[in-house]
Design a protein around this motif. Sequence first.
Motif, PDB file in Angstrom:
ATOM      1  N   LEU A 162      -8.220   8.993  -6.177  1.00 25.96           N
ATOM      2  CA  LEU A 162      -7.942  10.029  -5.195  1.00 25.96           C
ATOM      3  C   LEU A 162      -7.247  11.219  -5.850  1.00 25.96           C
ATOM      4  O   LEU A 162      -6.287  11.054  -6.595  1.00 25.96           O
ATOM      5  N   GLN A 163      -7.722  12.418  -5.552  1.00 22.76           N
ATOM      6  CA  GLN A 163      -7.121  13.614  -6.126  1.00 22.76           C
ATOM      7  C   GLN A 163      -5.715  13.864  -5.576  1.00 22.76           C
ATOM      8  O   GLN A 163      -4.900  14.511  -6.224  1.00 22.76           O
ATOM      9  N   HIS A 164      -5.433  13.345  -4.399  1.00 20.10           N
ATOM     10  CA  HIS A 164      -4.142  13.587  -3.764  1.00 20.10           C
ATOM     11  C   HIS A 164      -3.168  12.422  -3.958  1.00 20.10           C
ATOM     12  O   HIS A 164      -2.219  12.272  -3.194  1.00 20.10           O
ATOM     13  N   ILE A 165      -3.377  11.610  -4.972  1.00 16.96           N
ATOM     14  CA  ILE A 165      -2.601  10.380  -5.152  1.00 16.96           C
ATOM     15  C   ILE A 165      -1.094  10.639  -5.202  1.00 16.96           C
ATOM     16  O   ILE A 165      -0.294   9.827  -4.720  1.00 16.96           O
ATOM     17  N   GLU A 166      -0.687  11.776  -5.769  1.00 19.93           N
ATOM     18  CA  GLU A 166       0.753  12.033  -5.924  1.00 19.93           C
ATOM     19  C   GLU A 166       1.456  12.329  -4.607  1.00 19.93           C
ATOM     20  O   GLU A 166       2.686  12.347  -4.557  1.00 19.93           O
ATOM     21  N   SER A 167       0.716  12.547  -3.551  1.00 22.06           N
ATOM     22  CA  SER A 167       1.355  12.796  -2.257  1.00 22.06           C
ATOM     23  C   SER A 167       1.586  11.506  -1.471  1.00 22.06           C
ATOM     24  O   SER A 167       2.063  11.545  -0.335  1.00 22.06           O
ATOM     25  N   PHE A 168       1.292  10.358  -2.076  1.00 22.96           N
ATOM     26  CA  PHE A 168       1.419   9.086  -1.349  1.00 22.96           C
ATOM     27  C   PHE A 168       2.844   8.871  -0.848  1.00 22.96           C
ATOM     28  O   PHE A 168       3.819   9.122  -1.552  1.00 22.96           O
ATOM     29  N   ASP A 169       2.935   8.382   0.376  1.00 22.14           N
ATOM     30  CA  ASP A 169       4.225   8.068   0.987  1.00 22.14           C
ATOM     31  C   ASP A 169       3.974   7.141   2.166  1.00 22.14           C
ATOM     32  O   ASP A 169       2.826   6.859   2.533  1.00 22.14           O
ATOM     33  N   LEU A 170       5.036   6.668   2.763  1.00 22.57           N
ATOM     34  CA  LEU A 170       4.965   5.846   3.967  1.00 22.57           C
ATOM     35  C   LEU A 170       5.912   6.428   4.998  1.00 22.57           C
ATOM     36  O   LEU A 170       7.052   6.772   4.672  1.00 22.57           O
ATOM     37  N   PHE A 171       5.448   6.530   6.237  1.00 21.70           N
ATOM     38  CA  PHE A 171       6.251   7.147   7.285  1.00 21.70           C
ATOM     39  C   PHE A 171       6.306   6.246   8.510  1.00 21.70           C
ATOM     40  O   PHE A 171       5.359   5.516   8.806  1.00 21.70           O
ATOM     41  N   GLY A 172       7.416   6.327   9.222  1.00 19.99           N
ATOM     42  CA  GLY A 172       7.527   5.635  10.492  1.00 19.99           C
ATOM     43  C   GLY A 172       6.728   6.338  11.570  1.00 19.99           C
ATOM     44  O   GLY A 172       6.545   7.564  11.548  1.00 19.99           O
ATOM     45  N   SER A 173       6.258   5.577  12.543  1.00 14.30           N
ATOM     46  CA  SER A 173       5.410   6.128  13.605  1.00 14.30           C
ATOM     47  C   SER A 173       6.013   7.318  14.349  1.00 14.30           C
ATOM     48  O   SER A 173       5.285   8.265  14.676  1.00 14.30           O
ATOM     49  N   PRO A 174       7.337   7.323  14.670  1.00 20.97           N
ATOM     50  CA  PRO A 174       7.855   8.415  15.497  1.00 20.97           C
ATOM     51  C   PRO A 174       7.758   9.797  14.883  1.00 20.97           C
ATOM     52  O   PRO A 174       7.998  10.790  15.578  1.00 20.97           O
ATOM     53  N   PHE A 175       7.410   9.886  13.584  1.00 23.70           N
ATOM     54  CA  PHE A 175       7.402  11.183  12.910  1.00 23.70           C
ATOM     55  C   PHE A 175       5.994  11.643  12.538  1.00 23.70           C
ATOM     56  O   PHE A 175       5.831  12.681  11.900  1.00 23.70           O
TER      57      PHE A 175
END
Length: 364
Positions: A162-175
């Motif tokens: 993936l070209q956007h691999i460096e933007s990987f993160d995990l977020f909670g649903s409310p946001f």
Amino acid sequence: MKPIISVILPFYREGSLLAPSIDSVLSQTFVDWELVLIDNNASEETRHIARDYANSCPEKIRIIHEPEQGVISARNTGVLQARGEFIAFTDGDDLMKPERLKRQYEILSSRPELSIVACHYDLLSHDGQTVLEKNCPGFTYGSKNILEWKSYLKALFHPFHLQHIESFDLFGSPFLFFRKEVALKAGLMDKRFNPRDLEDFEFCMRMFELGGFDLIPEALQFYRTENAETRKNKHKDKHTKMTLDKLQTFLTVLWERYGRDYPDNHPVFQSLLAFHLNNFGCYLMRFSHGKKIGSFWIRRAVFLKPEDLRYWKSYIKTFLPKRTHHRYFDFPEERQEELEFDRIYANRFCNLKFYPPEPKGKIE
């Protein structure tokens, strides 16, 4: 006319906390939105509050009943019934700051390569009177353990290039803020996680396959802390069976999608499993009834990653006298509660289908 943004808000037993949550949506500076309230078999008090708002503002607020219990089912129903092109999640006890929809919409509408835009939040006391911590970046920040866990999950995407691999993160649903069509393409949230927990992170994983992430470094939401009774009722502590069940579901779902057909990811899964076994095993060492299971899980971590000296150190500590465990495993005093699971469950947890077999790998 269809609204641009649909705000999805499931409600259950929030009671009086629901009113300020709805008020925070009504106070948004971005005005082209609808609020979809999902009645997930709510208490009568909570339902009454929702009805009052829907009756007073029918052009902006509607209520949909979702009988299948669980916030995952509720959110999925909200997305399916949404009329807006963009979706914003929030919870029935949290508060949006006035600029949240405007700021997230400005970014996502101008960057089609993104699949999710999230934001920082301020941590609010349960009574709503005190801001406990400002500008928190998310649930998956703040400790080496969390960073290591995310690094393993990020590594699972390497075969995808993936070209956007460096933007990987995990977020909670409310946001979360995303396009409805992208969420539908991703398959919405997995109902195997009902009623709650880890569904948002797994959803983020599938959304990441379809586009990059952006995190606005500004608190646009108030996230209300849970009181002790609520947390106990949700069985969120590390030693509860529900927590372990959800972790098992999470790992199994990840294996089905990123492990089984990707041999290059098999070592990543071993690292991921060893990490969790050592983490939970060390935690169980603080319980008088958990030491055998804890030491067994730590030994299992050593077997999976024998080159990692951290797991060997944890394993050696299990042989030290019990009276010293509070010092070496970093807990104030030994806890006497019974565990919600037994050795049979612990053995089964350690013998999921994607584990390599270990000779004599069983608690006696």
